[in-house]
Motif scaffolding. Structure first.
Motif, PDB file in Angstrom:
ATOM      1  N   TRP A 219      43.255  40.132  41.153  1.00  0.00           N
ATOM      2  CA  TRP A 219      42.403  40.090  42.335  1.00  0.00           C
ATOM      3  C   TRP A 219      41.162  39.236  42.123  1.00  0.00           C
ATOM      4  N   TRP A 220      40.701  39.148  40.881  1.00  0.00           N
ATOM      5  CA  TRP A 220      39.454  38.450  40.629  1.00  0.00           C
ATOM      6  C   TRP A 220      39.681  37.156  39.838  1.00  0.00           C
TER       7      TRP A 220
ATOM      8  N   TYR B 129      40.851  33.854  43.931  1.00  0.00           N
ATOM      9  CA  TYR B 129      40.326  34.972  44.723  1.00  0.00           C
ATOM     10  C   TYR B 129      38.812  34.877  44.855  1.00  0.00           C
ATOM     11  N   LYS B 130      38.138  34.509  43.769  1.00  0.00           N
ATOM     12  CA  LYS B 130      36.682  34.388  43.819  1.00  0.00           C
ATOM     13  C   LYS B 130      36.269  33.317  44.844  1.00  0.00           C
TER      14      LYS B 130
ATOM     15  N   GLU C 143      34.639  42.411  35.693  1.00  0.00           N
ATOM     16  CA  GLU C 143      33.817  42.044  36.854  1.00  0.00           C
ATOM     17  C   GLU C 143      33.983  43.045  37.995  1.00  0.00           C
ATOM     18  N   ARG C 144      35.165  43.598  38.156  1.00  0.00           N
ATOM     19  CA  ARG C 144      35.385  44.599  39.198  1.00  0.00           C
ATOM     20  C   ARG C 144      34.917  45.970  38.717  1.00  0.00           C
TER      21      ARG C 144
END
Length: 239
Positions: free
Chosen positions: A6-7, A11-12, A201-202
């Protein structure tokens, strides 16, 4: 979708574009309008404030970007700024919400099933601050902010911290939710597990937090329907 993906960089890029570019387009449309609105409200987030166990942040606290999410908030809020000639008639408002608690979506929807199964537990140490707000109060703050300004609008945005006045941590949130649902909360999730499952990061969103105070929100006369954790969670779980 694999949460570890996701990251990624793609995505970012989408994360920034969906917020920054869209907001910039709206701000440009307002600036070009022959009849701009009385108020222009952007809802960003408390991720601008650096996580700390001791620091307390009000709307007047100075901050600089320190990670991906704070950089996102900085660029997002900057993209919403209107030209000075427009701010003479349009009030600019920034609302920075914490975790938004509601029955039908967001983080709560993902949490309820594990808690019903008796698998709810503190995240990391559990001591991290957990700034939150009930979705009804967030809507109320936005509605309050949309009211025409009594004075001439300022070139600078008016900032409201969209959080409840209660200062809770993750342990308090977890235990109160478990109590109201009559479920045990004995399975803490270690920080390294969160990092492995979500990526650092998440995971930082859940394992670290900020003490955010809605000073200006309260000074503006906004009255919360759910100022404390118990009343907010009771409404959500139907206790």
């Amino acid at each position: 979708m694999n949460p570890l993906r996701w990251w990624n960089e793609s995505y970012k890029k989408d994360l920034f574009s969906s917020r920054v570019d869209t907001t910039k387009t709206l701000a440009q449309a307002i600036a070009a309008s022959p009849s701009p609105p009385h108020s222009w409200v952007l809802v960003s987030g408390v991720a601008c404030y650096k996580p700390s166990m001791t620091a307390e942040y009000t709307e007047d606290s100075e901050w600089t970007p320190f990670d991906l999410l704070s950089k996102l908030v900085k660029e997002w809020e900057a993209s919403a700024l209107l030209p000075e000639n427009v701010t003479k008639t349009t009030k600019q408002v920034l609302v920075r919400p914490g975790a938004v608690l509601g029955r039908d979506g967001g983080a709560m929807k993902q949490m309820l099933l594990p808690f019903w199964l008796g698998l709810g537990g503190t995240l990391g140490s559990g001591r991290q601050p957990f700034p939150w707000i009930h979705v009804s109060d967030l809507a109320g703050i936005i509605a309050h902010a949309l009211e025409p300004a009594a004075d001439t609008p300022s070139p600078s945005p008016l900032v409201f911290n969209g959080v409840a006045p209660a200062l809770n941590n993750n342990h308090e949130f977890t235990k109160e939710l478990g109590r109201l649902m009559k479920r045990p909360t004995i399975f803490p999730v270690p920080g390294f597990v969160m990092n492995t499952l979500l990526g650092s990061e998440r995971a930082v969103i859940l394992t670290q937090g900020q003490k955010v105070i809605p000073k200006r929100t309260q000074e503006a006369g906004f009255e919360y329907k759910y100022p404390d954790l118990t009343s907010a969670l009771k409404e959500i779980v139907g206790g």
